[in-house]
Design an enzyme around this catalytic site. Structure first.
Site, mmCIF file in Angstrom:
data_model
loop_
_atom_site.group_PDB
_atom_site.id
_atom_site.type_symbol
_atom_site.label_atom_id
_atom_site.label_comp_id
_atom_site.label_asym_id
_atom_site.label_seq_id
_atom_site.Cartn_x
_atom_site.Cartn_y
_atom_site.Cartn_z
ATOM 1 C CB SER A 1 -0.908 0.021 1.221
ATOM 2 O OG SER A 1 -1.637 -1.163 1.328
HETATM 3 N N1 SAH Z 1 -1.121 -4.831 3.873
HETATM 4 C C1 SAH Z 1 -0.328 -5.093 2.687
HETATM 5 C C2 SAH Z 1 -1.033 -4.705 1.402
HETATM 6 C C3 SAH Z 1 -1.835 -5.830 1.006
HETATM 7 S S1 SAH Z 1 -2.525 -5.925 -0.614
HETATM 8 C C4 SAH Z 1 1.021 -4.396 2.754
HETATM 9 O O1 SAH Z 1 1.244 -3.611 3.664
HETATM 10 O O2 SAH Z 1 1.862 -4.695 1.909
HETATM 11 C C5 SAH Z 1 -3.870 -6.966 -0.133
HETATM 12 C C6 SAH Z 1 -3.491 -8.367 0.260
HETATM 13 O O3 SAH Z 1 -4.690 -9.002 0.696
HETATM 14 C C7 SAH Z 1 -2.952 -9.212 -0.875
HETATM 15 O O4 SAH Z 1 -1.722 -9.753 -0.532
HETATM 16 C C8 SAH Z 1 -4.020 -10.298 -1.063
HETATM 17 O O5 SAH Z 1 -3.486 -11.552 -1.436
HETATM 18 C C9 SAH Z 1 -4.627 -10.361 0.320
HETATM 19 N N2 SAH Z 1 -5.970 -10.904 0.387
HETATM 20 C C10 SAH Z 1 -7.036 -10.686 -0.419
HETATM 21 N N3 SAH Z 1 -8.116 -11.397 0.000
HETATM 22 C C11 SAH Z 1 -7.720 -12.059 1.138
HETATM 23 C C12 SAH Z 1 -8.364 -12.951 2.044
HETATM 24 N N4 SAH Z 1 -9.638 -13.334 1.897
HETATM 25 N N5 SAH Z 1 -7.646 -13.444 3.065
HETATM 26 C C13 SAH Z 1 -6.355 -13.109 3.256
HETATM 27 N N6 SAH Z 1 -5.687 -12.277 2.433
HETATM 28 C C14 SAH Z 1 -6.359 -11.758 1.384
#
Ligand code: SAH
Length: 217
Positions: free
Chosen positions: A64
């Site tokens: 992010s």
């Molecule tokens: N917080 C992260 C940004 C994440 S992007 C950072 O600081 O880098 C969103 C993430 O959510 C992705 O890696 C995606 O694979 C995950 N995601 C999406 N749906 C999900 C679910 N149902 N359970 C767990 N992770 C999920």
């Protein structure tokens, strides 16, 4: 070439910029200052680590934008004793920031590859109050509930009710809410004695929250 001095100036600018954009909570700014974002981006993006942008990571996901990480963390109103659940570990950067303020962070990721890289980063940095779980974050991590705070870092189309059940009384959940390709906003839900209080904040763009564990790695 970027020198260490350039990096230091970059990091100062980076913090100043967050302040300019309205991040005022000292604990949040301190946490952001403490976590080396260059350890969470791909090697080819290290020089861009302190630019205020989201960036691609493995598995087609993103780390992010720092402003959004700071903004959502500020909306959580974290206290040092809090136990926090994060859904969507991704690079681990948001979890790392949370872990510098809260007592314990449990973070769930549906891609094993991302979860393992994040785990390694936390070990290298000595962040030992973060637990990474591979699974469907929509189900939360009930074994360790309730959580004082829950943060979702992928966009949900509707409020994930299952997660609300794992939120402590008086607890706060912050998440991006909205359709995959449409208008998403940051929403804060507070579990108040008389019911759920909802506040809407800024417009954002997140990768979608998908059900189930990822089929690929
Ligand atoms: N917080 C992260 C940004 C994440 S992007 C950072 O600081 O880098 C969103 C993430 O959510 C992705 O890696 C995606 O694979 C995950 N995601 C999406 N749906 C999900 C679910 N149902 N359970 C767990 N992770 C999920």
């Amino acid at each position: 070439m970027t020198t260490i001095a350039d990096q230091r100036v970059g990091r100062m600018e980076f913090l100043l910029n967050l302040r300019r954009r309205g991040i005022a909570d000292a604990a949040v700014l301190r946490a952001i200052d403490e976590v080396p974002r260059e350890a969470f981006v791909r090697p080819e993006d290290v020089e861009q680590a302190y630019v205020d942008h989201a960036m691609p990571i493995d598995c087609g996901q993103t780390i992010s934008q720092p402003f959004i990480v700071a903004y959502m963390t500020e909306r959580l109103a974290l206290e040092p004793g809090h136990r926090v659940l994060e859904v969507g570990t991704g690079s681990g950067y948001q979890a790392a920031v949370l872990s510098r303020i809260a007592a314990k962070v449990v973070t769930v990721e549906r891609y094993r590859t991302l979860a393992e890289s994040a785990r390694q980063r936390f070990a290298t940095l000595g962040y030992d109050n973060i637990e990474v779980v591979v699974g469907d974050g929509l189900l939360g991590v009930p074994e360790q509930a309730p959580y004082d705070r829950i943060i979702v870092t992928a966009a949900a189309e509707s409020i994930p009710r299952g997660l609300l059940e794992q939120l402590a009384e008086g607890g706060i959940m912050v998440l991006p809410l909205g359709p995959q390709d449409g208008a998403q906003i940051i929403v804060r839900l507070t579990k108040a004695p008389h019911g759920l209080v909802r506040e809407n904040f800024i417009a954002v763009r997140f990768v979608p929250l998908l059900p189930g564990r990822a089929r690929e790695l």
